[in-house]
Design a protein around this motif. Structure first.
Motif, mmCIF file in Angstrom:
data_model
loop_
_atom_site.group_PDB
_atom_site.id
_atom_site.type_symbol
_atom_site.label_atom_id
_atom_site.label_comp_id
_atom_site.label_asym_id
_atom_site.label_seq_id
_atom_site.Cartn_x
_atom_site.Cartn_y
_atom_site.Cartn_z
ATOM 1 N N CYS A 192 0.825 -1.217 0.000
ATOM 2 C CA CYS A 192 0.000 0.000 0.000
ATOM 3 C C CYS A 192 0.851 1.256 0.000
ATOM 4 O O CYS A 192 0.461 2.278 -0.551
ATOM 5 C CB CYS A 192 -0.916 0.016 1.213
ATOM 6 N N ALA A 193 1.996 1.195 0.678
ATOM 7 C CA ALA A 193 2.874 2.360 0.789
ATOM 8 C C ALA A 193 4.260 1.845 1.153
ATOM 9 O O ALA A 193 4.406 0.738 1.672
ATOM 10 C CB ALA A 193 2.363 3.306 1.868
ATOM 11 N N ALA A 194 5.283 2.652 0.870
ATOM 12 C CA ALA A 194 6.639 2.252 1.251
ATOM 13 C C ALA A 194 6.723 2.191 2.767
ATOM 14 O O ALA A 194 6.249 3.076 3.470
ATOM 15 C CB ALA A 194 7.652 3.254 0.705
ATOM 16 N N MET A 195 7.312 1.105 3.271
ATOM 17 C CA MET A 195 7.460 0.980 4.720
ATOM 18 C C MET A 195 8.672 1.805 5.166
ATOM 19 O O MET A 195 9.727 1.745 4.535
ATOM 20 C CB MET A 195 7.653 -0.491 5.076
ATOM 21 N N ALA A 196 8.485 2.591 6.226
ATOM 22 C CA ALA A 196 9.607 3.378 6.748
ATOM 23 C C ALA A 196 10.506 2.476 7.578
ATOM 24 O O ALA A 196 10.052 1.473 8.154
ATOM 25 C CB ALA A 196 9.078 4.528 7.606
ATOM 26 N N GLU A 197 11.791 2.821 7.646
ATOM 27 C CA GLU A 197 12.715 2.074 8.488
ATOM 28 C C GLU A 197 12.242 2.124 9.937
ATOM 29 O O GLU A 197 11.833 3.182 10.418
ATOM 30 C CB GLU A 197 14.105 2.703 8.401
#
Lengths: 265, 265
Positions: free
Chosen positions: A63-68
């Motif tokens: 759905c969206a880029a996962m943040a670190e």
């Protein structure tokens, strides 16, 4: 513990969810390698106290880029039947869904079996040169040893290829059991088909990936290498799809998988 | 209103859900034809006030047989990006999930396009005999005119076939626009591949189906017939999977689709 084991070490929380973390050894260009995210979503099902049987299928939506950093994994059994169970999984960061998935687990009953998509005839892994990622390549590429028999990363760009097929031997660089999350990650190890077909590198990212598991643990116990093959089917207006398969060393089809991918037109 | 329009006429409810009903003209052996259920799940997304763009993909999980009568459809946008939107859908009866789905809608931008899975060369629809369902066959079969070029319903059972491929011309019997729900239903019109491959009729039911849409409305406006092809990939211990495609009359690949199916071993 392998880097895969570390990434899959989800911690149960009092509310029934799990907490997990992105892993620097699985980093991609933006956010983590999609295959490890798929593996983590499936792991939330496997670790759930109510799970029935083994994974049969999973569809993972990026759905969206996962943040670190940390994320929460919520797995919910939607319906439990006698021999199949249906799941919904969300990976969340800051209360927002970054990954969604549906999965089916099942109890398998031995019976009539045949592979229609046969493993192609190829030289053994030892006879095929190893793909060396270029310096500065994304971290997750170092998690796998890839030996492309056909359709390696194109070195002559600017030229369209007549087909987008890649056939390669692949194995995890760290020895590990080929359980379902390991296979889900392996199902996502192909570079974008559009790069080969169109002859140009352009930003690309998987939107949705489905994995069907055709083998329980016992068919995978003695396999190290997998033969992996992927082909694009339609490239259209900024998206393309891919079908792929993984065969074990005995030649059995253990995974079929499909994905639809964004591609900057 | 066609029978498809009737089945897709979901009624918005004050709580944001939709109410729908099973339709006798779409009945299968047990519960409704899976394709119409997939179409209804997708329709709940299309009718949602917040929908962005057109369907790109849907995965539908058949959790339990739907009982005749009413159902509630709940579509929830999980994440909205600039040009893609992620959805979760549940169809419920008596507060229980009978069908779950994830879908992605997207705004398409015209760009480089090519079909890798090419439409097979076949005679035109007029040159191929119509499949006549046997008397007493399930109702939904009457919703489609099918003209199998290859791999029609096997008449000689007890004999395994070397492949499970079916290639057919298919069109809705009632003229209707080929929007995404219509295509989702068409993607499920193949009889179970295991019947052909194994040479025996046995209870079978789709567990999970994924449909990728490669065409917006404009590529389908002038198509009546679709060429449809399906092939099994792995048959293993009570489950098998299938890949399939639909091409429009202009020869463009408009849908690719996959499903994993329960098959009584």
């Amino acid at each position: 513990m392998s880097f895969l084991d570390e990434a899959l070490a989800l911690q149960p929380q009092p509310d029934g969810s799990f907490s997990g973390r992105t892993h620097p050894q699985w980093a991609n260009m933006v956010g983590p390698f999609g295959g490890i995210t798929a593996a983590q979503a499936l792991q939330a099902v496997r670790l759930h106290p109510q799970v029935l049987g083994e994974p049969l299928s999973i569809t993972v939506n990026f759905c969206a880029a996962m943040a670190e950093g940390g994320f929460s994994a919520v797995a919910r059994p939607l319906r439990t039947n006698r021999s199949t169970q249906h799941w919904f999984v969300e990976l969340q960061q800051g209360g927002q869904t970054v990954t969604s998935a549906t999965a089916v687990t099942a109890i398998r009953r031995h019976g009539w079996s045949v592979d229609e998509w046969q493993r192609p005839e190829v030289p053994p892994p030892d006879a095929v040169p190893v793909f060396e990622p270029p310096p500065g390549a994304v971290a997750w590429l170092d998690r796998y040893e890839m030996r492309p028999v056909h359709g390696g990363l194109p070195d002559s760009l600017g030229r369209e290829h007549g087909d987008s097929r890649t056939t390669m031997w692949v194995r995890p660089r760290e020895a590990q059991p080929l359980h379902a999350p390991a296979l889900a990650a392996l199902a996502d190890t192909f570079y974008p088909r559009a790069w080969r077909r169109s002859g140009r590198f352009a930003p690309a990212g998987t939107v949705s990936m489905t994995v069907y598991f055709h083998a329980g643990a016992e068919r995978l116990a003695h396999s190290v290498w997998l033969l992996a093959e992927a082909t694009g089917q339609a490239f259209r207006d900024g998206f393309f799809d891919q079908r792929a398969a993984l065969w074990n060393e005995a030649g059995e089809l253990v995974v079929t998988t499909h994905q639809v991918v964004y591609f900057k037109p």
